[in-house]
Design a protein around this motif. Structure first.
Motif, short mmCIF file in Angstrom:
data_model
loop_
_atom_site.label_atom_id
_atom_site.label_comp_id
_atom_site.label_asym_id
_atom_site.label_seq_id
_atom_site.Cartn_x
_atom_site.Cartn_y
_atom_site.Cartn_z
N LEU A 59 0.83 -1.02 0.15
CA LEU A 59 -0.11 0.10 -0.03
C LEU A 59 0.89 1.42 -0.21
O LEU A 59 0.33 2.24 -0.47
N ASP A 60 2.05 1.10 0.65
CA ASP A 60 3.08 2.31 0.63
C ASP A 60 4.24 2.12 -0.19
O ASP A 60 5.17 2.96 -0.15
N ASP A 61 4.19 1.07 -1.22
CA ASP A 61 5.20 0.89 -1.97
C ASP A 61 6.46 0.45 -1.57
O ASP A 61 7.60 0.46 -2.00
N VAL A 62 6.50 -0.06 -0.13
CA VAL A 62 7.77 -0.67 0.47
C VAL A 62 7.42 -1.78 1.16
O VAL A 62 6.34 -2.12 1.83
N SER A 63 8.23 -2.81 0.79
CA SER A 63 7.97 -3.93 1.63
C SER A 63 9.39 -4.93 2.05
O SER A 63 9.30 -5.25 3.18
#
Length: 295
Positions: A217-221
């Motif tokens: 959802l925040d483009d960070v994983s």
């Protein structure tokens, strides 16, 4: 904390699904009714760009509004079903959320990531009232607490503010070298309370959590790409490599001033959540009662 949310969701589902069947038999169609509502809620999220990368951590300064409409049908004294459509925004900013003096947050502060994501949601939930209403809508209780759980579909589009102060869509950039879906299925659950304003209107307050199965959802994983040539554009390089100024923090906490390839970018295996909390105004559609026919 993750187990707490799992146990809570299981309990809510059990309350909704295992409600006494006798209620349905005692509640005639004359007492069933529909209502329509409008919602105004505050929206936030749990994810990688928060003060702590854990479910209960959020930054209240990142809260944004969410608007929605609902349709509810009451089946029994305790059970209703509600369909809802809503639209709102979640945001995050490392420069505001992460404390550079916190050793556990330093890599996120230097990561300097930011995002916003406008999310549209279509949901269907079952509502279990803790105080039953065995009468018609006019004689309903003045105050009713309730719990709810169900399923939702959502879609969004995470965007980031680039070096030119323009928002660009992040998913096509493949900043971590992987493809991901911008939408998916979520599990909404929570609690609330309704207050009877008059014969036709209820005012409610509700807190609802959405557990997604998506960590982007925040483009960070997970990690930075292992090869910067995988980043095909200037914006991709900015968000996926150079946004920290050419440095990164390894999984062991060491600081590398020259290279971040393969280093930690987000917290692995933690799906993102979003949460809504606010008010609902419901208008009850008075049921049409058929008069008996005489010959």
């Amino acid at each position: 904390m993750k187990q707490f949310f799992t146990y809570t969701l299981t309990l809510l589902l059990a309350l909704v699904l295992l409600a006494p069947a006798a209620d349905a038999q005692q509640f005639t169609k004359r007492k069933q009714y529909n209502s329509v509502g409008v919602t105004l809620t505050a929206m936030n999220y749990f994810g990688d760009i928060t003060p702590k990368p854990s479910i209960p951590s959020l930054r209240f300064g990142a809260t944004r509004p969410n608007l929605g409409v609902t349709f509810t049908h009451r089946f029994t004294p305790r059970i209703s079903a509600r369909a809802g459509l809503s639209y709102g925004r979640i945001t995050g900013d490392d420069s505001k959320a992460a404390d550079q003096n916190d050793p556990d947050a330093k890599y996120r502060y230097n990561r300097n990531m930011n995002f916003r994501n406008d999310i549209a949601e279509l949901s269907a939930v079952a509502i279990f009232d803790l105080i039953p209403n065995r009468n018609n809508y006019i004689k309903r209780p003045d105050f009713v607490p309730y719990v709810f759980a169900g399923v939702a579909g959502y879609t969004g589009n995470p965007k980031g503010l680039n070096s030119s102060d323009n928002y660009v869509a992040l998913q096509p950039l493949r900043t971590e070298g992987v493809e991901y879906n911008r939408g998916g299925i979520a599990i909404p659950f929570g609690l609330g309370a309704r207050y009877k304003l008059n014969k036709s209107f209820d005012l409610g307050f509700e807190i609802g959590f959405r557990k997604t199965f998506n960590d982007y959802l925040d483009d960070v994983s997970t990690k930075y790409v292992s090869d910067p040539s995988q980043l095909a554009s200037g914006d991709a390089f900015y968000f996926g490599w150079d946004i920290t100024g050419g440095s990164g923090t390894g999984l062991d906490g060491t600081w590398n001033q020259n290279d971040q390839r393969g280093y930690q970018r987000g917290k692995d295996n933690e799906d993102d959540w979003y949460v809504q909390a606010g008010f609902t105004l419901n208008y009850i559609l008075a049921p049409r009662v058929k008069s008996p026919k005489f010959r």
